[in-house]
Scaffold this motif. Structure first.
Motif, short mmCIF file in Angstrom:
data_model
loop_
_atom_site.label_atom_id
_atom_site.label_comp_id
_atom_site.label_asym_id
_atom_site.label_seq_id
_atom_site.Cartn_x
_atom_site.Cartn_y
_atom_site.Cartn_z
N LYS A 55 0.85 -1.19 0.00
CA LYS A 55 0.00 0.00 0.00
C LYS A 55 0.89 1.24 0.00
N SER A 56 0.37 2.34 -0.57
CA SER A 56 1.17 3.56 -0.68
C SER A 56 1.60 4.10 0.67
N LYS A 57 0.81 3.86 1.72
CA LYS A 57 1.17 4.35 3.05
C LYS A 57 2.37 3.60 3.64
N ASP A 58 2.71 2.44 3.04
CA ASP A 58 3.84 1.64 3.52
C ASP A 58 5.12 1.88 2.73
N VAL A 59 5.12 2.91 1.87
CA VAL A 59 6.29 3.22 1.03
C VAL A 59 6.74 4.64 1.31
N ASP A 60 8.06 4.83 1.35
CA ASP A 60 8.64 6.16 1.55
C ASP A 60 9.66 6.41 0.45
N VAL A 61 9.56 7.56 -0.22
CA VAL A 61 10.49 7.93 -1.28
C VAL A 61 11.21 9.20 -0.86
N GLU A 62 12.54 9.16 -0.90
CA GLU A 62 13.35 10.33 -0.54
C GLU A 62 14.38 10.59 -1.63
N ALA A 63 14.65 11.87 -1.85
CA ALA A 63 15.70 12.26 -2.79
C ALA A 63 16.71 13.11 -2.03
N ASN A 64 17.99 12.76 -2.19
CA ASN A 64 19.06 13.50 -1.52
C ASN A 64 20.18 13.67 -2.53
N GLY A 65 20.34 14.88 -3.04
CA GLY A 65 21.35 15.10 -4.07
C GLY A 65 20.97 14.36 -5.33
N GLN A 66 21.82 13.45 -5.78
CA GLN A 66 21.55 12.65 -6.97
C GLN A 66 21.04 11.26 -6.61
N GLU A 67 20.79 11.01 -5.34
CA GLU A 67 20.38 9.67 -4.91
C GLU A 67 18.89 9.62 -4.61
N LEU A 68 18.25 8.56 -5.10
CA LEU A 68 16.85 8.30 -4.84
C LEU A 68 16.77 7.05 -3.97
N VAL A 69 16.05 7.13 -2.85
CA VAL A 69 15.95 6.01 -1.93
C VAL A 69 14.47 5.69 -1.70
N VAL A 70 14.09 4.45 -1.97
CA VAL A 70 12.72 3.99 -1.76
C VAL A 70 12.78 2.90 -0.69
N THR A 71 12.07 3.13 0.42
CA THR A 71 12.04 2.15 1.50
C THR A 71 10.60 1.85 1.86
N GLY A 72 10.41 0.75 2.53
CA GLY A 72 9.06 0.40 2.96
C GLY A 72 9.01 -0.99 3.54
N GLU A 73 7.80 -1.49 3.64
CA GLU A 73 7.61 -2.79 4.25
C GLU A 73 6.45 -3.51 3.58
N VAL A 74 6.65 -4.78 3.31
CA VAL A 74 5.57 -5.64 2.84
C VAL A 74 5.11 -6.41 4.07
N LYS A 75 3.89 -6.11 4.48
CA LYS A 75 3.37 -6.73 5.70
C LYS A 75 2.81 -8.11 5.40
N GLU A 76 3.06 -9.02 6.32
CA GLU A 76 2.55 -10.38 6.18
C GLU A 76 1.07 -10.40 6.49
N LYS A 77 0.31 -11.10 5.66
CA LYS A 77 -1.14 -11.15 5.82
C LYS A 77 -1.52 -12.12 6.95
#
Length: 165
Positions: free
Chosen positions: A75-97
């Motif tokens: 889900k979109s609420k479980d994803v975080d996108v950050e940009a720092n300089g020339q670096e793009l970092v996508v973090t998050g979690e896939v929750k177990e059902k």
């Protein structure tokens, strides 16, 4: 009773060629130490363990970079996108059902994920957009104005300015 005689290593070392007097692994140990320091300074000494990296495609157009990351079931609420300089970092979690019954087999990835991308040019971090649709996160990273290719007009002069002498 005789006591053992202790010999100094210096005597044996003098019989060897000069190149043998140093530790042959010292340079390797020094290189390994430098690499460890570089990794710690980049990632950080107490970086959290990341379980997995999602699959992604990266395309470049004239005005932006386009990143598509496969995140099925996220889900979109479980994803975080950050940009720092020339670096793009996508973090998050896939929750177990929550499941009922006994789980006999599971091949789906769950837990924390991280995707890092160093872009080859300057970016406009203020205009980055992300959209999650059908399990694919699409991120559009616009290039900075200074990084966009520019067409240069070349003028042609008529005639030659050579002088005879």
């Amino acid at each position: 009773m005789t006591t053992p005689v202790r010999r100094r290593n210096g005597g044996a070392m003098q019989d060897r060629p000069l190149g043998w007097t140093r530790n042959p692994l010292r340079e390797f140990d020094q290189l390994l130490g430098e690499m460890s320091g570089l990794i710690e300074s980049t990632v950080g000494g107490a970086a959290p363990a990341v379980a997995w990296t999602p699959l992604a495609d990266v395309r470049e157009s004239d005005d932006a970079f386009h990143v598509e990351i496969e995140l099925p079931g996220v889900k979109s609420k479980d994803v975080d996108v950050e940009a720092n300089g020339q670096e793009l970092v996508v973090t998050g979690e896939v929750k177990e059902k929550q499941r009922e019954g006994v789980l006999r087999r599971s091949t789906r990835r769950t837990g924390s994920f991280e995707y890092r991308l160093r872009l080859p040019g300057e970016i406009d971090a203020e205009r980055i957009k992300g959209q999650l649709s059908d399990g694919v996160l699409t991120i559009t990273v616009p290039k900075a104005e200074i990084a966009k290719p520019r067409h240069v007009e070349i003028s042609e002069t008529s005639g030659s300015t050579e002088s005879s002498g």
